[in-house]
Design a protein around this motif. Structure first.
Motif, PDB file in Angstrom:
ATOM      1  N   ALA A 192      41.078  53.500  45.081  1.00 37.41           N
ATOM      2  CA  ALA A 192      42.147  53.767  46.008  1.00 37.41           C
ATOM      3  C   ALA A 192      43.281  52.779  45.987  1.00 37.41           C
ATOM      4  O   ALA A 192      44.109  52.785  46.854  1.00 37.41           O
ATOM      5  N   GLY A 193      43.357  51.896  45.003  1.00 38.64           N
ATOM      6  CA  GLY A 193      44.550  51.135  44.761  1.00 38.64           C
ATOM      7  C   GLY A 193      44.587  49.761  45.379  1.00 38.64           C
ATOM      8  O   GLY A 193      43.633  49.007  45.344  1.00 38.64           O
ATOM      9  N   ILE A 194      45.775  49.387  45.934  1.00 42.03           N
ATOM     10  CA  ILE A 194      46.033  48.039  46.404  1.00 42.03           C
ATOM     11  C   ILE A 194      44.999  47.576  47.413  1.00 42.03           C
ATOM     12  O   ILE A 194      44.524  46.451  47.358  1.00 42.03           O
ATOM     13  N   ARG A 195      44.639  48.440  48.344  1.00 35.46           N
ATOM     14  CA  ARG A 195      43.699  48.029  49.386  1.00 35.46           C
ATOM     15  C   ARG A 195      42.371  47.609  48.773  1.00 35.46           C
ATOM     16  O   ARG A 195      41.789  46.602  49.172  1.00 35.46           O
ATOM     17  N   ALA A 196      41.867  48.367  47.792  1.00 37.65           N
ATOM     18  CA  ALA A 196      40.603  48.006  47.148  1.00 37.65           C
ATOM     19  C   ALA A 196      40.730  46.668  46.436  1.00 37.65           C
ATOM     20  O   ALA A 196      39.810  45.847  46.457  1.00 37.65           O
ATOM     21  N   ASN A 197      41.869  46.437  45.793  1.00 35.35           N
ATOM     22  CA  ASN A 197      42.096  45.168  45.111  1.00 35.35           C
ATOM     23  C   ASN A 197      42.049  44.013  46.104  1.00 35.35           C
ATOM     24  O   ASN A 197      41.417  42.986  45.867  1.00 35.35           O
ATOM     25  N   MET A 198      42.718  44.155  47.248  1.00 39.25           N
ATOM     26  CA  MET A 198      42.752  43.094  48.242  1.00 39.25           C
ATOM     27  C   MET A 198      41.381  42.877  48.877  1.00 39.25           C
ATOM     28  O   MET A 198      41.010  41.755  49.201  1.00 39.25           O
ATOM     29  N   GLU A 199      40.605  43.948  49.051  1.00 43.47           N
ATOM     30  CA  GLU A 199      39.253  43.795  49.583  1.00 43.47           C
ATOM     31  C   GLU A 199      38.398  42.975  48.615  1.00 43.47           C
ATOM     32  O   GLU A 199      37.594  42.143  49.040  1.00 43.47           O
ATOM     33  N   GLY A 200      38.552  43.221  47.316  1.00 46.50           N
ATOM     34  CA  GLY A 200      37.810  42.444  46.324  1.00 46.50           C
ATOM     35  C   GLY A 200      38.178  40.973  46.356  1.00 46.50           C
ATOM     36  O   GLY A 200      37.318  40.091  46.263  1.00 46.50           O
ATOM     37  N   LYS A 201      39.469  40.675  46.506  1.00 39.73           N
ATOM     38  CA  LYS A 201      39.902  39.284  46.577  1.00 39.73           C
ATOM     39  C   LYS A 201      39.405  38.624  47.865  1.00 39.73           C
ATOM     40  O   LYS A 201      39.048  37.437  47.868  1.00 39.73           O
TER      41      LYS A 201
END
Length: 466
Positions: A192-201
């Motif tokens: 799902a994009g940016i949000r998933a990336n930020m959750e991983g970080k």
């Protein structure tokens, strides 16, 4: 059931606060690091010649392997009770996690796409999991669990075991996805994009905070009697929430079907979503800015049928707001026109980047026939906005030119002859990518060769007149 509901609940106020703190951390630490280290790294030679042999001196993967070796030092420090040194090494590992991305980005600017972004992202993520699992296992072995009360034992062992299990599961999934994409070329991890990336970080930051505080707390006979131990366990417990979310994103991506679109008898892939994590070495800052602007923005995932592609531009609901692409557009031909017309059918506003003469030469090892002004004029007949790209890597130009207001949708279009196009690392976290079928029987290279074959010498004069 209450615990499961807490783990699976969507983005809450606490999650938003944590994500915002990660963005602030990146702006305060990653941005200055990138600003001051990038010029230094570009001056450090990637390879050196020693005794007639070429040796690789500095790469992003070498930095990642080096920081992974720190776990041996950290374990030894914990064993011999140098707890503050162990904490410092954990923080150094987190710092080097930023540095390897900066090295990858800086070397890509100097040497081009010399390293595989797929391998770099895999090595970076997998080494993180090796460090986390090894350190937590070491702490479980060194802790005198007999001194714990029952609630303390349940919290400490439960959270540590949970993190170890989740990291192992995510590691297995990561290995499967890596080899699937490496040998099949399929996109294994859309999400799902940016949000998933930020959750991983956010998950990574919480794990690093938890491990560093637990290193300090290990100086006590019972780490749970120390405030550092309590905060460390709470941080690791919160990371479990994001770990579950990351695993669900990966599992959903495996169930997502790749939709196919028929256009004039050809088949083209349409990616439903974008990748979960930003590719290795890309600019985190731009992603963070985009995340802040679009914390609640929807992600386009509607299917595009051949009827949608071929219908006239009528402002229908199927269209996205903006459609982007990048190309050279030399010797403007029907393949170019077809691509731009299809873009118009897909979106309301068509935005095109064009390589200037210098970057064209670096990409193709030959001069363009048409000047950049002529190529821009040809494209402008079909596009709303045209911008110039003066580098072989369009990433920084795309970062500056792509701007979406909350609620706006976008799509990036390329021909299916080059699925691994330059700048994909920037596009994937921002919008879906659609690969349109390559127009057979015509290309700028083919036209150039045919005209040269009909002329004498290299055919330059005929090409200029053409």
């Amino acid at each position: 059931m209450v615990l499961l509901k807490w783990l699976l609940v969507p983005l809450s106020l606490l999650d938003k606060i944590l994500l915002l703190l990660v963005v602030i951390n990146d702006r305060l630490m990653y941005s200055p690091l990138q600003k001051y280290l990038t010029p230094l790294i570009t001056k450090v030679p990637r390879d050196v010649v020693l005794c007639g042999r070429k040796l690789t001196l500095l790469t992003a993967n070498r930095v990642t392997y080096g920081r992974t070796c720190l776990l041996v030092v950290i374990a030894a420090c914990l064993k011999y009770e140098y707890n503050w040194l162990a904490c410092a090494c954990v923080l150094l590992n987190d710092l080097l996690d930023h540095v390897d991305g900066i090295v990858a980005k800086a070397q890509r600017q100097v040497y081009g796409n010399i390293d595989s972004p797929l391998l770099g992202a895999f090595v970076d993520a997998f080494c993180d999991k090796v460090v986390n699992v090894s350190l937590l296992w070491t702490m479980l072995l060194l802790t005198e669990l007999c001194t714990f009360s029952l609630p303390q034992f349940a919290a400490f062992v439960g959270v540590a075991s949970g993190v170890i299990c989740m990291e192992c599961i995510l590691g297995v999934v990561r290995v499967q996805d890596y080899y699937k994409e490496k040998y099949t070329g399929s996109e294994a991890t859309p999400t799902a994009g940016i949000r998933a990336n930020m959750e991983g970080k956010t998950k990574e930051k919480l794990e690093n905070i938890g491990l560093s505080l637990l290193c300090v707390a290990m100086a006590s006979r019972n780490p749970m009697d120390n405030w550092c131990g309590l905060i460390g366990i709470i941080s690791l417990g919160l990371s479990l929430r994001f770990a579950v979310g990351s695993l669900l994103h990966k599992l959903r991506s495996r169930r997502a079907t790749v939709k196919r679109v028929a256009v004039n008898g050809h088949i083209s892939r349409v990616d439903d979503n974008v990748f979960e994590t930003a590719p290795y070495g890309c600019d985190h800052t731009s992603h963070n800015d985009h995340f802040l602007r679009h914390l609640s923005a929807p992600v386009l995932s509607d299917s595009l049928s051949s009827e949608n592609l071929n219908k006239e531009s009528d402002g229908g609901d199927e269209k996205v707001d903006k459609v982007y692409t990048v190309g050279c557009f030399d010797l403007f031909h029907r393949g170019h026109r077809k691509l731009l017309k299809n873009m118009r059918n897909l979106g309301t506003e068509v935005i095109v980047g064009i390589h200037n003469d210098e970057s064209y030469y670096k990409l193709k090892k030959k001069d363009p026939i048409d000047t950049v002004e002529k190529r821009m004029a040809n494209v402008k007949n079909f596009a709303d906005q045209v911008f110039v790209i003066s580098s072989t890597d369009p990433s920084p130009y795309l970062t500056c030119c792509i701007h979406l207001h909350p609620g706006q949708t976008a799509l990036y279009v390329r021909g299916d002859d080059m699925p691994r196009f330059p700048g994909r690392n920037v596009i994937e976290p921002l919008m879906p990518i659609q690969l349109l079928p390559y127009t057979q029987g015509v290309s700028s290279t083919q036209l150039r060769a045919e005209i040269c074959d009909r002329g004498e010498g290299d055919g330059t004069d005929k090409l200029k007149s053409f």
